[in-house]
Design a protein around this motif. Structure first.
Motif, PDB file in Angstrom:
ATOM      1  N   ALA A  56       0.831  -1.208   0.000  1.00 19.20           N
ATOM      2  CA  ALA A  56       0.000   0.000   0.000  1.00 19.20           C
ATOM      3  C   ALA A  56       0.863   1.256   0.000  1.00 19.20           C
ATOM      4  O   ALA A  56       0.592   2.217  -0.738  1.00 19.20           O
ATOM      5  N   ALA A  57       1.923   1.260   0.821  1.00 19.71           N
ATOM      6  CA  ALA A  57       2.807   2.420   0.886  1.00 19.71           C
ATOM      7  C   ALA A  57       3.550   2.625  -0.430  1.00 19.71           C
ATOM      8  O   ALA A  57       3.743   3.762  -0.878  1.00 19.71           O
ATOM      9  N   ALA A  58       3.959   1.529  -1.061  1.00 16.10           N
ATOM     10  CA  ALA A  58       4.673   1.637  -2.330  1.00 16.10           C
ATOM     11  C   ALA A  58       3.770   2.193  -3.425  1.00 16.10           C
ATOM     12  O   ALA A  58       4.185   3.048  -4.222  1.00 16.10           O
ATOM     13  N   HIS A  59       2.540   1.723  -3.473  1.00 14.94           N
ATOM     14  CA  HIS A  59       1.603   2.238  -4.474  1.00 14.94           C
ATOM     15  C   HIS A  59       1.311   3.720  -4.248  1.00 14.94           C
ATOM     16  O   HIS A  59       1.201   4.493  -5.207  1.00 14.94           O
ATOM     17  N   GLU A  60       1.217   4.118  -2.986  1.00 13.24           N
ATOM     18  CA  GLU A  60       1.005   5.535  -2.686  1.00 13.24           C
ATOM     19  C   GLU A  60       2.211   6.361  -3.115  1.00 13.24           C
ATOM     20  O   GLU A  60       2.076   7.479  -3.619  1.00 13.24           O
ATOM     21  N   VAL A 129       9.961   4.841 -11.267  1.00 17.28           N
ATOM     22  CA  VAL A 129       8.963   3.768 -11.171  1.00 17.28           C
ATOM     23  C   VAL A 129       9.342   2.659 -12.142  1.00 17.28           C
ATOM     24  O   VAL A 129       9.634   2.928 -13.316  1.00 17.28           O
ATOM     25  N   LEU A 130       9.352   1.435 -11.645  1.00 15.13           N
ATOM     26  CA  LEU A 130       9.571   0.256 -12.485  1.00 15.13           C
ATOM     27  C   LEU A 130       8.228  -0.407 -12.745  1.00 15.13           C
ATOM     28  O   LEU A 130       7.475  -0.677 -11.808  1.00 15.13           O
ATOM     29  N   ARG A 131       7.950  -0.677 -14.015  1.00 10.70           N
ATOM     30  CA  ARG A 131       6.722  -1.382 -14.396  1.00 10.70           C
ATOM     31  C   ARG A 131       7.112  -2.668 -15.120  1.00 10.70           C
ATOM     32  O   ARG A 131       7.933  -2.643 -16.041  1.00 10.70           O
ATOM     33  N   VAL A 132       6.513  -3.765 -14.688  1.00 11.26           N
ATOM     34  CA  VAL A 132       6.746  -5.064 -15.324  1.00 11.26           C
ATOM     35  C   VAL A 132       5.388  -5.567 -15.806  1.00 11.26           C
ATOM     36  O   VAL A 132       4.663  -6.243 -15.054  1.00 11.26           O
ATOM     37  N   PRO A 133       4.992  -5.248 -17.033  1.00 13.57           N
ATOM     38  CA  PRO A 133       3.635  -5.568 -17.501  1.00 13.57           C
ATOM     39  C   PRO A 133       3.276  -7.040 -17.380  1.00 13.57           C
ATOM     40  O   PRO A 133       2.148  -7.378 -17.022  1.00 13.57           O
ATOM     41  N   ARG A 134       4.209  -7.918 -17.664  1.00 16.08           N
ATOM     42  CA  ARG A 134       3.890  -9.354 -17.621  1.00 16.08           C
ATOM     43  C   ARG A 134       3.443  -9.790 -16.223  1.00 16.08           C
ATOM     44  O   ARG A 134       2.587 -10.671 -16.083  1.00 16.08           O
ATOM     45  N   LEU A 135       4.005  -9.171 -15.193  1.00 16.83           N
ATOM     46  CA  LEU A 135       3.705  -9.565 -13.819  1.00 16.83           C
ATOM     47  C   LEU A 135       2.730  -8.623 -13.129  1.00 16.83           C
ATOM     48  O   LEU A 135       2.336  -8.874 -11.983  1.00 16.83           O
ATOM     49  N   VAL A 137       3.480  -5.686 -12.060  1.00 17.06           N
ATOM     50  CA  VAL A 137       4.239  -5.014 -11.012  1.00 17.06           C
ATOM     51  C   VAL A 137       4.409  -3.542 -11.350  1.00 17.06           C
ATOM     52  O   VAL A 137       4.815  -3.193 -12.471  1.00 17.06           O
ATOM     53  N   VAL A 138       4.083  -2.678 -10.389  1.00 14.88           N
ATOM     54  CA  VAL A 138       4.359  -1.243 -10.479  1.00 14.88           C
ATOM     55  C   VAL A 138       4.956  -0.855  -9.141  1.00 14.88           C
ATOM     56  O   VAL A 138       4.271  -0.914  -8.110  1.00 14.88           O
ATOM     57  N   VAL A 139       6.236  -0.460  -9.099  1.00 17.90           N
ATOM     58  CA  VAL A 139       6.931  -0.289  -7.832  1.00 17.90           C
ATOM     59  C   VAL A 139       7.885   0.898  -7.917  1.00 17.90           C
ATOM     60  O   VAL A 139       8.491   1.146  -8.957  1.00 17.90           O
ATOM     61  N   PRO A 140       8.013   1.652  -6.816  1.00 16.94           N
ATOM     62  CA  PRO A 140       8.961   2.767  -6.827  1.00 16.94           C
ATOM     63  C   PRO A 140      10.407   2.279  -6.862  1.00 16.94           C
ATOM     64  O   PRO A 140      10.730   1.206  -6.330  1.00 16.94           O
ATOM     65  N   ILE A 141      11.255   3.084  -7.462  1.00 16.19           N
ATOM     66  CA  ILE A 141      12.697   2.843  -7.463  1.00 16.19           C
ATOM     67  C   ILE A 141      13.332   3.874  -6.539  1.00 16.19           C
ATOM     68  O   ILE A 141      13.086   5.076  -6.676  1.00 16.19           O
ATOM     69  N   ALA A 142      14.129   3.415  -5.595  1.00 15.14           N
ATOM     70  CA  ALA A 142      14.833   4.316  -4.684  1.00 15.14           C
ATOM     71  C   ALA A 142      16.331   4.114  -4.822  1.00 15.14           C
ATOM     72  O   ALA A 142      16.795   3.052  -5.240  1.00 15.14           O
ATOM     73  N   GLN A 143      17.066   5.141  -4.454  1.00 12.84           N
ATOM     74  CA  GLN A 143      18.521   5.061  -4.509  1.00 12.84           C
ATOM     75  C   GLN A 143      19.042   4.306  -3.303  1.00 12.84           C
ATOM     76  O   GLN A 143      18.694   4.612  -2.156  1.00 12.84           O
TER      77      GLN A 143
END
Length: 268
Positions: A56-60, A129-135, A137-143
């Motif tokens: 939930a936090a990642a999607h936000e 943001v990394l998106r993996v359409p096959r899976l 997945v939509v997730v933030p990218i952090a350093q």
């Protein structure tokens, strides 16, 4: 007459001892059940609740990044040098790639950024943001790949010193496979030709999966080198400079014994 009124009770001590033993066993059983319930609750918290919280936090965070990008103009990119030192901190039990604690630099020539490369973001901050359409997945990218500050938030972490998105070299990421959002749980299902989409303010980079290394050692730093090639299983990897992406996580599931690696190349 006096002898006839005498009552003799036998076996009372034995029954008392049996009752005492039964009480002890009953108490031990209750304690075992209580401990089992506590352990079960801890497992549920770790495996289920932390997933829900982190997801939930990642999607936000993704929504927040998109709102920020839509409300302000893109920043003009500037080139930044890229190399491959050891990551700043160790990864977690099921998130780490070869950054668990590599003690030596990886092989391969230094990455040469393109004109579209951006300067490194602030440490441990979400910037893409990394998106993996096959899976799905939509997730933030952090350093960074710090466990508490990045990976346990449900983000994927960008290995310090590896290339920025869209740049020549290797844009390398780590993510949890189990718990805390588990963004990389099913990356073993990725196949050649699948897309890996990276969004950064004002820009989108599309990588295409090329190779999957199902298992390697935790200190196989070659997989995140500018030209990625496994030092443990050298038949896996690349031999020519290019713009690569690397996804790393632990394998088998719920362990940190080995690393699973997915590679892709930038679609020009």
């Amino acid at each position: 007459m006096r002898d006839q009124m005498r009552v003799v009770v036998q076996g009372g001590g034995r029954r008392g001892r049996r009752a005492g033993l039964a009480g002890v066993l009953w108490g031990a059983a209750e304690l075992a059940v209580t401990v089992g319930v506590v352990v079960l609750l801890l497992v549920v918290h770790q495996v289920w609740w932390t997933n829900r919280q982190a997801l939930a936090a990642a999607h936000e965070q993704v929504r927040e990044l998109e709102r920020e990008w839509n409300s302000s103009p893109p920043v003009s990119p500037s080139p930044s040098p890229s190399s491959l030192p050891s990551p700043s901190s160790s990864s977690s039990s099921d998130a780490a790639g070869p950054s668990s604690a590599p003690s030596s630099a990886s092989s391969g020539s230094p990455a040469v950024p393109t004109a579209g490369a951006k300067p490194p973001p602030a440490q441990e901050s979400a910037y893409g943001v990394l998106r993996v359409p096959r899976l799905g997945v939509v997730v933030p990218i952090a350093q960074g790949v710090d466990k508490r500050a990045v990976l346990d938030k449900g983000y994927v972490g960008h290995y310090p010193g590896t290339a920025q998105p869209g740049a020549e070299g290797n844009f390398a990421l780590a993510g949890h496979r189990n718990t805390h959002g588990e963004p990389f749980r099913y990356i073993n299902r990725l196949r050649a030709g699948d897309e890996l989409i990276v969004d950064v303010r004002g820009q989108r980079y599309t990588y295409v999966v090329g190779k999957v290394l199902g298992e390697t050692g935790e200190r196989d730093t070659g997989v995140i080198a500018p030209v990625p090639r496994s030092t443990v299983r050298p038949e896996y990897g690349y031999s020519e400079p290019g713009a690569y992406i690397t996804l790393t996580t632990c394998t088998p599931e719920y362990t940190s014994k080995y690393r699973l690696v997915v590679w892709g190349t930038l679609r020009r």
